[in-house]
Design a protein around this motif. Structure first.
Motif, PDB file in Angstrom:
ATOM      1  N   THR A   1       0.937  -1.166   0.135  1.00  6.68           N
ATOM      2  CA  THR A   1      -0.057  -0.072  -0.012  1.00  6.68           C
ATOM      3  C   THR A   1       0.949   1.249  -0.191  1.00  6.68           C
ATOM      4  O   THR A   1       1.839   1.438   0.849  1.00  6.68           O
ATOM      5  N   THR A   2       0.637   2.215  -0.885  1.00 10.40           N
ATOM      6  CA  THR A   2       1.342   3.514  -0.798  1.00 10.40           C
ATOM      7  C   THR A   2       0.678   4.604   0.172  1.00 10.40           C
ATOM      8  O   THR A   2      -0.500   4.474   0.763  1.00 10.40           O
ATOM      9  N   PHE A   3       1.363   5.678   0.403  1.00 14.56           N
ATOM     10  CA  PHE A   3       0.729   6.517   1.014  1.00 14.56           C
ATOM     11  C   PHE A   3      -0.421   6.968   0.610  1.00 14.56           C
ATOM     12  O   PHE A   3      -1.358   7.514   1.167  1.00 14.56           O
ATOM     13  N   GLU A   4      -0.496   7.412  -0.805  1.00 13.85           N
ATOM     14  CA  GLU A   4      -1.854   7.948  -1.491  1.00 13.85           C
ATOM     15  C   GLU A   4      -2.934   7.014  -1.272  1.00 13.85           C
ATOM     16  O   GLU A   4      -4.067   7.532  -1.343  1.00 13.85           O
ATOM     17  N   GLN A   5      -2.728   5.746  -1.407  1.00 14.02           N
ATOM     18  CA  GLN A   5      -3.916   4.802  -1.180  1.00 14.02           C
ATOM     19  C   GLN A   5      -4.196   4.849   0.297  1.00 14.02           C
ATOM     20  O   GLN A   5      -5.506   4.798   0.413  1.00 14.02           O
ATOM     21  N   ARG A  48      -4.190   7.345   2.205  1.00  9.41           N
ATOM     22  CA  ARG A  48      -4.831   8.678   2.530  1.00  9.41           C
ATOM     23  C   ARG A  48      -6.446   8.538   1.778  1.00  9.41           C
ATOM     24  O   ARG A  48      -7.276   9.070   2.333  1.00  9.41           O
ATOM     25  N   GLU A  49      -6.535   7.719   0.815  1.00  9.91           N
ATOM     26  CA  GLU A  49      -7.968   7.597   0.194  1.00  9.91           C
ATOM     27  C   GLU A  49      -8.807   6.700   0.840  1.00  9.91           C
ATOM     28  O   GLU A  49      -9.945   6.980   1.171  1.00  9.91           O
ATOM     29  N   THR A  78      -6.841  13.724   8.189  1.00 16.47           N
ATOM     30  CA  THR A  78      -5.714  13.442   7.398  1.00 16.47           C
ATOM     31  C   THR A  78      -4.610  14.055   8.048  1.00 16.47           C
ATOM     32  O   THR A  78      -3.451  13.732   7.657  1.00 16.47           O
ATOM     33  N   ASP A 107       0.308  11.290   8.132  1.00 14.61           N
ATOM     34  CA  ASP A 107       1.729  11.476   7.706  1.00 14.61           C
ATOM     35  C   ASP A 107       2.540  10.761   8.841  1.00 14.61           C
ATOM     36  O   ASP A 107       3.291   9.598   8.427  1.00 14.61           O
ATOM     37  N   TRP A 134       1.482   6.940   9.218  1.00 13.12           N
ATOM     38  CA  TRP A 134       1.916   6.006   8.217  1.00 13.12           C
ATOM     39  C   TRP A 134       3.623   5.802   8.260  1.00 13.12           C
ATOM     40  O   TRP A 134       3.752   4.804   8.169  1.00 13.12           O
ATOM     41  N   THR A 161       4.254  16.849   7.721  1.00 10.85           N
ATOM     42  CA  THR A 161       4.194  16.316   6.317  1.00 10.85           C
ATOM     43  C   THR A 161       5.602  15.847   5.964  1.00 10.85           C
ATOM     44  O   THR A 161       5.366  15.430   4.608  1.00 10.85           O
TER      45      THR A 161
END
Length: 224
Positions: A3-7, A9-10, A26, A30, A33, A198
């Motif tokens: 899993t990526t950070f962008e995923q 976050r979603e 949100t 950071d 994660w 961040t």
């Protein structure tokens, strides 16, 4: 596939909790994660390993980011995120350690997480589990609570080197502290760093910095 950070976050954004505090969904993500992806020694297949690291979420009124990270790391199915705060869901508006895999502390009243983390770190040291570390995430405003004054002073006095605090600083404290949040810990014998909330590399460096014989605090400053 990892899993990526962008995923993740979603995953956090698709939840329906944190209605009263939408930014909390949100702005703690950071730090959480980086902890779970690169720092914490925790295995979802062995969540009760006595030598595991412990993470406590004191800022329990904003659990979406925490739930998303736990799901991404395999503690429970991501499908659980779609029913947060529903009558049948294990995922409430505050995390419940008796219902949610991977949750170490039931969160509710602000100001309890840091004192509990101090007790946990002290207990691990007293029982010889010197490799297990304790991380706790608190909000800057809850540092106004008197219980945190005592916890900060005590942890510094006894040199709890297995204790790590992350302060999610969004400049919401009523009283503040002369010289900033980090100085409040430093005068009590702590190691301290202030970083951009961040900046993943800065967070990682602070979370893994050596601090023998004293606890460490990372002030993660968020300025929207």
């Amino acid at each position: 596939m990892d899993t990526t950070f962008e995923q993740v976050r979603e995953l956090a954004l698709r939840s329906v909790t944190d209605v009263r505090y939408p930014i909390v969904k949100t702005y703690t993500l950071d730090a959480l994660w980086v902890l779970y992806d690169r720092v914490l020694r925790i295995d979802p297949d062995r969540p009760d390993d006595p030598d595991r690291d412990r993470f406590l979420l004191s800022k329990g009124h904003g659990p979406s980011a925490f739930y998303a990270v736990l799901a991404a790391k395999g503690f429970f199915p991501t499908a659980w995120l779609d029913g947060i705060a529903s009558l049948e869901s294990r995922l409430g508006s505050h995390p419940d350690a008796t219902l949610v895999p991977g949750v170490e502390m039931s969160a509710g009243s602000l100001g309890h997480g840091l004192p509990l983390a101090v007790g946990t770190a002290h207990g691990l040291r007293a029982t010889g589990r010197t490799g297990a570390r304790v991380f706790v995430l608190v909000g800057d405003a809850e540092l106004d609570e008197g219980s945190n004054h005592e916890a900060i002073a005590y942890a510094g006095a006894v040199g709890l080197a297995n204790l790590n605090v992350i302060v999610a600083d969004n400049d919401s404290a009523s009283h503040g502290w002369p010289g900033g949040i980090a100085s409040r810990f430093e005068v009590n014998g702590w190691s301290a760093a202030t970083v951009d909330a961040t900046d993943h590399e800065a967070l990682y460096r602070s979370f893994t910095t050596a601090h023998p014989d004293r606890p460490h605090v990372t002030v993660a400053a968020h300025r929207p």
